[in-house]
Design an enzyme around this catalytic site. Structure first.
Site, mmCIF file in Angstrom:
data_model
loop_
_atom_site.group_PDB
_atom_site.id
_atom_site.type_symbol
_atom_site.label_atom_id
_atom_site.label_comp_id
_atom_site.label_asym_id
_atom_site.label_seq_id
_atom_site.Cartn_x
_atom_site.Cartn_y
_atom_site.Cartn_z
ATOM 1 C CD1 TRP A 90 -3.196 0.813 0.615
ATOM 2 C CD2 TRP A 90 -2.074 2.181 1.963
ATOM 3 N NE1 TRP A 90 -3.998 1.895 0.884
ATOM 4 C CE2 TRP A 90 -3.334 2.760 1.698
ATOM 5 C CE3 TRP A 90 -1.206 2.860 2.787
ATOM 6 C CZ2 TRP A 90 -3.743 3.983 2.228
ATOM 7 C CZ3 TRP A 90 -1.600 4.065 3.337
ATOM 8 C CH2 TRP A 90 -2.860 4.630 3.042
ATOM 9 C CD GLU A 504 -14.455 5.067 8.505
ATOM 10 O OE1 GLU A 504 -13.266 4.807 8.279
ATOM 11 O OE2 GLU A 504 -15.017 4.701 9.539
ATOM 12 C CG HIS A 520 -21.779 27.539 23.193
ATOM 13 N ND1 HIS A 520 -21.787 28.619 24.058
ATOM 14 C CD2 HIS A 520 -22.500 26.575 23.793
ATOM 15 C CE1 HIS A 520 -22.438 28.290 25.153
ATOM 16 N NE2 HIS A 520 -22.883 27.068 25.032
ATOM 17 C CE LYS A 623 -10.861 -3.229 10.391
ATOM 18 N NZ LYS A 623 -12.063 -2.451 10.756
HETATM 19 C C1 AGP Z 1 -12.971 3.466 11.934
HETATM 20 O O1 AGP Z 1 -14.086 3.174 11.093
HETATM 21 C C2 AGP Z 1 -11.725 3.740 11.141
HETATM 22 N N1 AGP Z 1 -11.421 2.680 10.254
HETATM 23 C C3 AGP Z 1 -10.555 4.157 12.014
HETATM 24 O O2 AGP Z 1 -10.926 5.341 12.665
HETATM 25 C C4 AGP Z 1 -10.098 3.148 13.092
HETATM 26 O O3 AGP Z 1 -11.081 3.035 14.090
HETATM 27 C C5 AGP Z 1 -8.816 3.693 13.727
HETATM 28 O O4 AGP Z 1 -7.830 3.768 12.710
HETATM 29 C C6 AGP Z 1 -8.299 2.832 14.877
HETATM 30 O O5 AGP Z 1 -7.994 1.546 14.398
HETATM 31 P P1 AGP Z 1 -7.674 0.411 15.500
HETATM 32 O O6 AGP Z 1 -8.918 0.211 16.306
HETATM 33 O O7 AGP Z 1 -7.295 -0.810 14.715
HETATM 34 O O8 AGP Z 1 -6.527 0.923 16.349
#
Ligand code: AGP
Length: 628
Positions: A90, A504, A520, A623
């Protein structure tokens, strides 16, 4: 250690998928199926390298999705072999190209390397290598490691020793796998600040960036630790530190099977995972909460609860909102001050942290670099650290004093759904656990809460069945350009979570506000037709919050907003002011947010579907964010 790159950023290989195999099967089949199970990690190129049965190294790599590589391999298969490595990359800087895809070759094409992470000092290493006559075919940091390892192998004629000789010269974050045609039946891996787990088979062994890479073949796994090197053959697994000391990594059993990581007939992983929200909550609770409200979590025994006088949560994104939601209950049930901080903010602050502080990380993947670095910082500051995590054998649990696994099953879709509910429940359990140890929770409160929690999966199921109605709503709003979410108290984290999902998934500007903030400033945003979701507290709640939120609805309605209220069944006060009401079953104040979030998850997904967007792998996202 701060990862600061000098000069133009290297082509980063963040969030990659890594697979290694040695055994009796066709490695090409194992490698490609492993990459397929890691697709959710987000990537834009892929490649494989195999030490063939005829003793030569063969490899192929392509920019694009796995299908592009698979089609090439179908048309012109690589020679078969039972030793191989594979990679999905990636790229976060620079377009992905065939040349920059992995594996990278060295030692006249006899050595292949795949890499996840960032080699910070690759510039000076490359300059030294070029000065000594080495040539390069890409501008990646990874190829520099490949060339160094090719040279080291020529000197040592031992793949493991070559890795030992090179890793000490690399700075930054990396998972490396290498094979060499003169070392058939051997794969060597190394990891620093980047994930790598070992799959233990019968007459075969595996390596992967997470267990999804090999769960189809074995449920037995070993967790590789920081700065460790692993050498696998079909019958052996040897682990040592970067200094060469023998290490015996902890073994664990993967508690889900390959089918759990398949879509199972659902239109998307996200749809499947929303449908699993009731079960995920039930799994997080299972075996940990008696009907009387007694919490039993042996994994927490390693914590010294008597020292704890403060709790700080550290997390990112959805995980942070789950911590925010859980913190309301935890503070009430335990009597301990609780704060929630974004991991990347905590890490660069000078927090007052000591032995009395319990720093709790919340992370579905357990690999989020921002959170991992914050956990390390907390450990340096002398805090006790607890990981709430959904991925066994992940790095953050291994670097924490204790781990509370959520057992939600694999969450493949980039947009987190069932993990949010499981993480919140885990925080509730922690709050009851600490409250119980401190004698702060009365027997009746504990029993009532236990009953509320055990009723929750059934009530969540009821909310999952609102899907068709939500889909209709989303259909009407496919062209909307802005959505606001309002909530008070425990409704506020839900507003933030709902807004994040829409950003997202549907790429729409969405913002979550504390409803009390409206006057506010944000109320200036309200104009005719502005869509606003409002989380309405229960009218049975003795606090005045219900009436305050109904007043908020009146204020925005008066300015032309289109209000979608998520309110308790039978709440008559809301009806005159809402364009749409999504009813939730009556539940206690701390349980209702876990009901009102479900339609917001569904709404984000359905709006993305109405816009024809990729639901499981939204643009620009991965992810697990394993770079800072
Ligand atoms: C949530 O929908 C997102 N994909 C992102 O905010 C995610 O929750 C965040 O990157 C934390 O990931 P983690 O729980 O694997 O640490």
């Amino acid at each position: 250690m701060r990862l600061v790159s000098e000069g133009p950023s290297p082509r980063l290989n963040a969030m990659c998928g890594i697979v290694g195999y040695v055994g009796q099967r066709s490695s090409s089949e194992v490698l490609m199926s492993g990459l397929a199970r890691l697709e959710y990690r987000g990537y834009d190129s892929a490649g494989v390298a195999i030490v063939s049965d005829s003793g030569s190294l063969v490899s192929h790599k392509r920019a694009g999705k796995l299908g592009v590589l698979a089609e090439d391999l179908a048309n012109s298969p690589l020679e078969s072999g039972s030793t191989g490595i594979a990679h999905t990359r990636w790229a976060t800087h620079g377009a992905p190209t065939d040349a920059n895809a992995h594996p990278h070759l060295a030692d006249d094409g006899k050595l292949a390397l795949i890499h996840n992470g960032i080699i910070e000092n690759f510039h000076e290493l490359k300059e030294q290598l070029v000065a000594s006559g080495e040539t390069f075919s890409s501008d990646t940091d990874s190829e520099v490691a490949a060339v160094l390892l090719g040279i080291a192998y020529r000197e040592s004629r031992d793949l493991t020793q070559a890795m030992v000789n090179v890793v000490g010269r690399l700075e930054g974050a990396f998972t490396l796998l290498i094979v060499h045609e003169d070392a058939p039946g051997v794969v060597v891996g190394a990891r620093r600040n980047s994930p790598l787990v070992i799959g233990v088979g019968e007459g075969e062994n595996f390596l992967g960036s997470d267990v999804a890479a090999f769960v189809a073949y074995t449920h037995k796994a070993l967790a590789l630790g920081q700065d460790q090197i692993v050498t696998i053959t079909k019958d052996s697994i040897d682990v040592m530190s970067f200094e060469g000391e023998v290490v015996h990594p902890p073994e664990f059993t993967i508690d889900w099977d390959a089918s759990a990581a398949d879509k199972g007939g659902w239109s998307s992983f996200m749809a499947k995972e929303i449908s699993e929200e009731p079960e995920a909550v039930a799994n997080t609770l299972r075996g940990r909460l008696s009907p009387e409200g007694e919490v039993t979590i042996p994994e927490l025994d390693s914590l010294d609860v008597s020292l704890i006088d403060r709790v700080i949560f550290i997390a990112c994104g959805t995980a942070a909102y789950a911590a925010m939601l859980g913190a309301y209950a935890m503070e009430k049930w335990s009597g301990i001050p609780v704060t929630v901080e974004l991991s990347h903010e905590f890490r660069y602050r000078d927090p007052v942290v000591g032995a009395g502080t319990l720093v709790v990380s919340v992370s579905q993947s357990g690999e989020t670099m921002d959170t991992l670095m914050a956990v390390r910082y907390a450990n340096e500051l002398g805090a006790q650290t607890l990981a709430i995590c959904n991925t066994q054998g992940a790095t953050i649990p291994r670097e924490s004093d204790a781990t509370l696994y959520t057992h939600a099953g694999p969450e493949v879709a980039v947009a987190s759904t069932k993990a949010f509910l499981s993480q919140t429940i885990a925080v509730y359990l922690l709050g009851l656990y600490l409250g119980g140890h401190r004698g702060f929770v009365s027997a009746e409160l504990a029993a009532q809460t236990a009953q509320d929690l055990h009723n929750l999966p059934g009530q969540i199921q009821e909310m999952v069945s609102t899907g068709p109605r939500i889909k209709e709503l989303a259909g009407w709003m496919a062209d909307t350009r802005s959505v606001l979410y309002l909530g008070r108290h425990v409704g506020y984290p839900v507003a933030l979570e709902g807004a994040l999902k829409l950003k997202e998934l549907a790429y729409i500007h969405a913002e979550g506000f504390a409803a009390g903030e409206l006057k506010h400033g944000p109320i200036a945003l309200i104009e005719p037709g502005q869509i606003v979701f409002v989380m309405v507290p229960s009218p049975r709640d003795p606090s005045s919050l219900h009436n305050k939120v109904v007043s908020n609805i009146q204020e925005i309605r008066a300015r032309g907003a289109r209000v979608i209220a998520i309110a308790e069944k039978g709440d008559a006060a809301v009806l005159p002011y809402a364009d749409e009401v999504i009813a939730i079953p009556p539940a206690s104040p701390f349980m209702e947010p876990l009901l009102s979030v479900v339609p917001l998850h569904i709404f984000g997904m359905e709006l993305a579907a109405a816009k024809g967007l990729d639901i499981d792998q939204p643009r620009n996202l991965a992810k697990s964010v394993t770079v800072e």
